[in-house]
Structures are given as structure tokens and as C-alpha cells.
Design a protein around this motif. Structure first.
Motif, mmCIF file in Angstrom:
data_model
loop_
_atom_site.group_PDB
_atom_site.id
_atom_site.type_symbol
_atom_site.label_atom_id
_atom_site.label_comp_id
_atom_site.label_asym_id
_atom_site.label_seq_id
_atom_site.Cartn_x
_atom_site.Cartn_y
_atom_site.Cartn_z
ATOM 1 N N TYR A 193 0.796 -1.227 0.000
ATOM 2 C CA TYR A 193 0.000 0.000 0.000
ATOM 3 C C TYR A 193 0.831 1.282 0.000
ATOM 4 O O TYR A 193 0.642 2.169 0.817
ATOM 5 C CB TYR A 193 -1.029 0.014 1.148
ATOM 6 C CG TYR A 193 -0.604 -0.678 2.441
ATOM 7 C CD1 TYR A 193 0.156 -0.014 3.404
ATOM 8 C CD2 TYR A 193 -0.989 -1.996 2.693
ATOM 9 C CE1 TYR A 193 0.526 -0.637 4.577
ATOM 10 C CE2 TYR A 193 -0.626 -2.630 3.867
ATOM 11 C CZ TYR A 193 0.132 -1.950 4.808
ATOM 12 O OH TYR A 193 0.498 -2.572 5.970
ATOM 13 N N GLY A 194 1.756 1.369 -0.939
ATOM 14 C CA GLY A 194 2.550 2.579 -1.107
ATOM 15 C C GLY A 194 1.969 3.463 -2.202
ATOM 16 O O GLY A 194 1.519 2.975 -3.237
ATOM 17 N N ARG A 195 1.991 4.761 -1.969
ATOM 18 C CA ARG A 195 1.436 5.711 -2.927
ATOM 19 C C ARG A 195 2.144 5.599 -4.275
ATOM 20 O O ARG A 195 3.364 5.489 -4.354
ATOM 21 C CB ARG A 195 1.573 7.136 -2.370
ATOM 22 C CG ARG A 195 1.038 8.215 -3.252
ATOM 23 C CD ARG A 195 0.891 9.516 -2.457
ATOM 24 N NE ARG A 195 2.123 9.902 -1.774
ATOM 25 C CZ ARG A 195 3.076 10.657 -2.324
ATOM 26 N NH1 ARG A 195 2.946 11.086 -3.568
ATOM 27 N NH2 ARG A 195 4.145 10.984 -1.635
ATOM 28 N N GLY A 224 -5.203 -2.020 -0.958
ATOM 29 C CA GLY A 224 -6.558 -2.163 -0.465
ATOM 30 C C GLY A 224 -7.545 -1.436 -1.356
ATOM 31 O O GLY A 224 -7.348 -0.263 -1.687
ATOM 32 N N GLY A 225 -8.612 -2.105 -1.721
ATOM 33 C CA GLY A 225 -9.607 -1.498 -2.595
ATOM 34 C C GLY A 225 -10.390 -0.385 -1.931
ATOM 35 O O GLY A 225 -11.048 0.408 -2.613
ATOM 36 N N VAL A 232 -7.949 3.047 -6.526
ATOM 37 C CA VAL A 232 -7.746 1.875 -7.377
ATOM 38 C C VAL A 232 -7.408 2.299 -8.802
ATOM 39 O O VAL A 232 -6.671 1.602 -9.509
ATOM 40 C CB VAL A 232 -8.990 0.972 -7.342
ATOM 41 C CG1 VAL A 232 -8.867 -0.167 -8.359
ATOM 42 C CG2 VAL A 232 -9.185 0.392 -5.938
ATOM 43 N N SER A 233 -7.883 3.463 -9.218
ATOM 44 C CA SER A 233 -7.569 3.942 -10.565
ATOM 45 C C SER A 233 -6.072 4.128 -10.761
ATOM 46 O O SER A 233 -5.549 3.877 -11.861
ATOM 47 C CB SER A 233 -8.299 5.254 -10.848
ATOM 48 O OG SER A 233 -7.906 6.259 -9.923
ATOM 49 N N TYR A 254 -7.084 -5.939 -2.922
ATOM 50 C CA TYR A 254 -7.998 -6.690 -2.068
ATOM 51 C C TYR A 254 -9.285 -5.878 -1.897
ATOM 52 O O TYR A 254 -9.253 -4.776 -1.327
ATOM 53 C CB TYR A 254 -7.355 -6.958 -0.711
ATOM 54 C CG TYR A 254 -6.120 -7.830 -0.803
ATOM 55 C CD1 TYR A 254 -6.233 -9.215 -0.949
ATOM 56 C CD2 TYR A 254 -4.837 -7.272 -0.773
ATOM 57 C CE1 TYR A 254 -5.105 -10.011 -1.052
ATOM 58 C CE2 TYR A 254 -3.705 -8.063 -0.866
ATOM 59 C CZ TYR A 254 -3.844 -9.437 -1.009
ATOM 60 O OH TYR A 254 -2.729 -10.229 -1.111
ATOM 61 N N PRO A 255 -10.414 -6.376 -2.374
ATOM 62 C CA PRO A 255 -11.676 -5.615 -2.304
ATOM 63 C C PRO A 255 -12.071 -5.285 -0.860
ATOM 64 O O PRO A 255 -11.814 -6.069 0.065
ATOM 65 C CB PRO A 255 -12.693 -6.556 -2.950
ATOM 66 C CG PRO A 255 -11.882 -7.499 -3.786
ATOM 67 C CD PRO A 255 -10.590 -7.675 -3.046
#
Length: 291
Positions: A193-195, A224-225, A232-233, A254-255
Motif C-alpha cells: 500500500y505505497g502511494r 486495499g480497494g 484503485v484507478s 484486495y476488495p
């Protein structure tokens, strides 16, 4: 923007990296105050039985910075995994991740990458951490300190730096992508989860999306969704950019999963995605010559 993936454009107080004295010479004990309260019922604690684990000093051009290292107590040399901290620095969770990796047979080391800018462990205000410390940490400094950490590991004789991997979380997830574009000796990276995109600053001039064509190692990205700071885009955009550039990348979403889903000491922890991501990390390192 998520508070854990801040937009640093208006916060950077310097225009270029410069040599600075090391301010932080010892690692914090326990969890960072800004990460409180700790969700004790879910926190994972990995013991050091069978390991050599503790603080070490990594020499750099500005002086020694503290780091946490964990590795098996016997055998070696071991494949190396650089562990890059969350926004909270090298606190207990990052140390525990190092011990988890050491239990798998790695030489895991997490340098304190804010050592010249300040100690965030005792700060309680996340926005102050971003403004007063994180925004002032140049990417060039971070990459240089990671290189110095690899050199330190190699010099120890206990690390096989020909099998070099990197993993990082939150702030450190972005750094994984940057390091994969920086070090041609890197075998593989795993970014949690890195920008991937955002406004550039003089001290953070490039984002992962700007560096796709420069990637020198395969990268697994875990997202993470339901993370508002990393849409997510942008993950889809990164996936397509890697495909177009012919780079080996796997971006997993992951939704209905928030930011920091691997942070088992916080309410954001999601056991299912965290376990799956950990298995994917191990498989990725095996597939690409780290393990």
C-alpha cells in the motif's frame, strides 16, 4: 489524501537534499505513540528464539544511523531483505516484521530513514509528523541510506547481497518502487500500500508512476480497494504502465480492504488479505531469486 499517504507538495521546507548531522542514534522501544491505541487482541508478536536480533549501526557519509537487524543465529550467509518503515519509523511492528523474515531464513534489516530529520516515535500528531519530519526527508537521502545498509550487510559476512530483496509499508511502500528503479542489483521488491502518484516536491521529485520505464527489478504491489489515499484507478494505471513498458509487476487489489491492512496492531488490520499478502511475498522472493 490519506493521512498515511500525505501530499507533501506544500509541506517540504527545503529545496534540495544536503548533508545533515544524524539526530536519531537509537531506535525507539515499543510502538510509536501516534499509532496508539494498540489493538492488543490482534497484534502479532514474533519471538527472537533461534535468531540474532537487535539494533545495529549503519555507517553513512553523515554518520551512523540506527537500524534493526534480525537473522538466523546460525548458518548463512543469508539472502537479504531491506525492510522500509511505515510513516511511524522503525517501531515495534517493523522490528517484528524483521523477525518474521528472519524466521524464514532471511537477513532482514530496517534502517531508521528519518534519522537526520527527527524522532517520530514520541510524537502524537500525525499531521505534525508529516509536516515536521516526513516532508523534509529527501528521496535521494533515503536511497543512499538503503545502499549504505546493503553495504553494511555485505561487510558483515553474514549476508548474501547477491540475493537482495526489499519490502516496505505505507510510506515505505512508495520507497520500494523508487528503490527498484534505483539499484540494478535488486532482485525483487514487495510494496505494501505505497502511494503511486501525487504531486512532486523538490525533495520527492518522482513518484512510482514516473519511474516505470526505469524499473530494474520485478515488483509485487499489494493494495486495499477501500484505501482512500491510493485510488484503485492509480493502481490500474500503474499496472497498465508496467505492461506497456514490458516490466515484471503484479499489482493485487484486495476488495473492501483499507490502508495498512497488514498492520496487525491497528484496527485497519485485515487477517485474510494480510496472510495472503505474506504468502505472495514469500512466493515472489522465491520466484525472483531472493529466497
Amino acid at each position: 489524501m490519506s493521512i498515511f499517504e500525505p501530499d507533501l507538495r506544500s509541506l517540504a521546507g527545503e529545496t534540495r537534499p544536503s548533508r545533515r548531522a544524524v539526530m536519531v542514534t537509537s531506535l525507539a522501544t515499543g510502538f510509536a505513540l501516534a499509532a496508539q491505541p494498540i489493538a492488543a487482541q490482534t497484534a502479532i508478536a514474533t519471538d527472537a528464539n533461534g535468531l540474532t536480533a537487535g539494533q545495529v549501526k549503519v555507517p553513512t557519509q553523515d554518520g551512523a544511523i540506527p537500524a534493526y537487524r534480525a537473522m538466523p543465529a546460525s548458518g548463512g550467509p543469508f539472502p537479504v531483505v531491506l525492510v522500509v518503515q511505515e510513516i511511524f519509523g522503525v517501531h515495534e511492528h517493523i522490528k517484528d516484521v524483521c523477525r518474521r523474515l528472519a524466521k524464514l531464513g532471511f537477513y532482514a534489516v530496517a534502517p531508521e530513514l528519518y534519522a537526520r530529520q527527527g524522532d517520530v516515535s514520541g510524537m502524537t500528531d500525525i499531521q505534525a509528523i508529516v509536516r515536521d519530519v516526513v516532508a523534509k526527508v529527501p528521496d535521494a537521502q533515503v536511497l543512499g541510506d538503503l545502499d549504505a545498509t546493503v553495504a553494511f550487510a555485505k561487510e558483515s559476512g553474514q549476508a548474501d547481497t547477491a540475493r537482495l530483496g526489499i519490502t516496505g509499508f505505507c510510506w515505505g511502500g512508495r520507497i520500494v518502487w523508487l528503490y527498484a528503479a534505483h539499484n540494478p542489483a535488486l532482485k525483487a521488491g514487495v510494496a505494501w500500500y505505497g502511494r503511486l502518484a501525487g504531486a512532486a516536491t523538490p525533495l520527492q521529485p518522482k513518484n512510482p508512476l514516473d519511474l516505470v520505464t526505469a524499473l530494474k527489478a520485478p515488483v509485487l504491489g499489494l493494495y486495499g480497494g477501500a484505501d482512500p489515499g491510493i485510488p484503485v484507478s492509480t493502481v490500474d494505471q500503474m499496472r497498465e504502465a508496467c505492461r506497456a513498458a514490458g516490466k515484471t509487476c503484479d499489482l493485487v487489489v484486495y476488495p473492501d480492504t483499507p490502508h495498512a491492512f497488514n498492520a496487525d496492531y491497528r484496527p485497519s488490520y485485515r487477517p485474510g488479505p494480510a496472510r495472503d499478502g505474506w504468502q505472495r511475498l514469500q512466493a515472489w522472493f522465491r520466484q525472483h531469486g531472493v529466497a
